[in-house]
Write an enzyme that holds these catalytic residues in place. Structure first.
Site: not given
Length: 317
Positions: A33, A104, A165, A224, A226, A229, A256-257, A293
């Site tokens: 998450g 789901y 996000n 961001k 990629g 930088g 990204g998190d 993750d």
């Protein structure tokens, strides 16, 4: 409390016998998450983080909250839902640049989050409130909860960090664009990717995007781009902080998190803006080097070692 975050964390199943779901007969069970990924990154860097959410009164929910608590995150504001289940998702990692996710989560416990679940006193204790564009996409009550959390933060001098996000599978493009722009305008610190900026404004140039985002109201925008930088933008000016070169990307989910965790960590430590973005780049890069993750989110020693090693290699070349 340094950071409070709010959103859904689900049980994650990843195929083991084949990268494709249709051929796999065995799966590993993990958790994932965006918001707890950020919280985990922050606790590994030595900060205090709390998580607001709902989980099902089921075995998955019990395993999930035990896991999050075990990562050092405060879960006192996580509600147990006796009627709705804990959400699930499946992830196919076919290659480092081809990842497919199947959710789901409709009717999940977290999608039942409501403003009544929020305690203003809890949010008021934090220095930063971290939110993403995923939570408001889950339901109207989740959207209202995010607005209420932002209101509580602003009433108490807590800075709001917003990562758009974008998840197109969760809502219509029209609704997503409207809400992401709205929340960007409520943020103090904004962390979009250039692709998200393109979705929101139809513009691919990061410099022009930075100007557009600043006009919405944030005091700091970090875009961001990629492997290149990330750009930072303030009213005083802007700059590009180069990323760290990687030979391979094993699993991009969670990068990204990790980036967000590094940025918030740098802000908490009060380092110069270039170092803030560099820390974000480093955490994001390391997150891609391990399947899962959150598994690649580094602690402070690992992060500093990686950044120092990468800098020396650049100098040697």
């Amino acid at each position: 409390m340094d950071v409070v975050t709010i959103g859904e964390t689900m049980v994650l199943f990843t195929p083991e016998s084949s990268p494709m779901l249709r051929y796999s007969h065995s799966f590993s069970r993990k958790f994932g998450g965006a918001e707890t990924n950020v919280a985990i990154g922050l606790t590994r860097l030595g900060h205090r983080a709390g998580w607001i959410s709902r989980i099902g009164n089921d075995e998955f929910g019990k395993a999930l909250i035990s896991f999050v608590r075990g990562e050092g995150i405060d879960v006192s504001q996580v509600k147990i839902d006796k009627t709705a289940p804990t959400g699930l998702y499946f992830k196919e990692v076919r290659s480092g640049d081809q990842v497919k996710v199947q959710y789901y989560r409709k009717g999940s416990a977290a999608s039942m989050l409501s403003p009544e679940d929020l305690d203003e006193r809890y949010i008021a204790k934090a220095k930063y409130l971290h939110i993403t564009g995923i939570t408001p996409a889950l339901s109207e009550s989740c959207y209202q909860s995010i607005l209420k959390a932002v209101s509580f933060a602003k009433n108490n001098g807590v800075q709001v960090v917003f990562d758009p996000n974008l998840r197109k599978k969760l809502w219509s493009e029209e609704e997503a664009r409207k809400v992401l722009i709205e929340l960007s305008g409520l943020a103090d610190i904004l962390l979009p990717g250039v692709d998200e900026g393109s979705f929101m404004f139809g513009e691919n140039n990061p410099i022009k995007l930075g100007e557009k985002f600043l006009q919405l109201g944030p005091e700091l925008v970090i875009i961001k781009v990629g492997a290149k930088g990330a750009y930072y933008f303030t009213d005083e000016g802007y700059g590009l902080v180069p990323g760290f070169p990687l030979k391979t990307v094993i699993d991009p989910v969670g990068a990204g998190d990790g980036f967000a965790a590094g940025i918030i960590s740098g802000l908490l430590d009060g380092v110069p803006i270039e170092k803030v973005v560099e820390r974000g780049n480093g955490m994001g890069a390391l997150a891609t080097q391990v399947p899962g993750d959150f598994e690649g989110l580094a602690d402070r020693n690992e992060l500093e070692s990686f950044m120092n090693r990468s800098t020396r290699e650049d100098i040697d070349r």
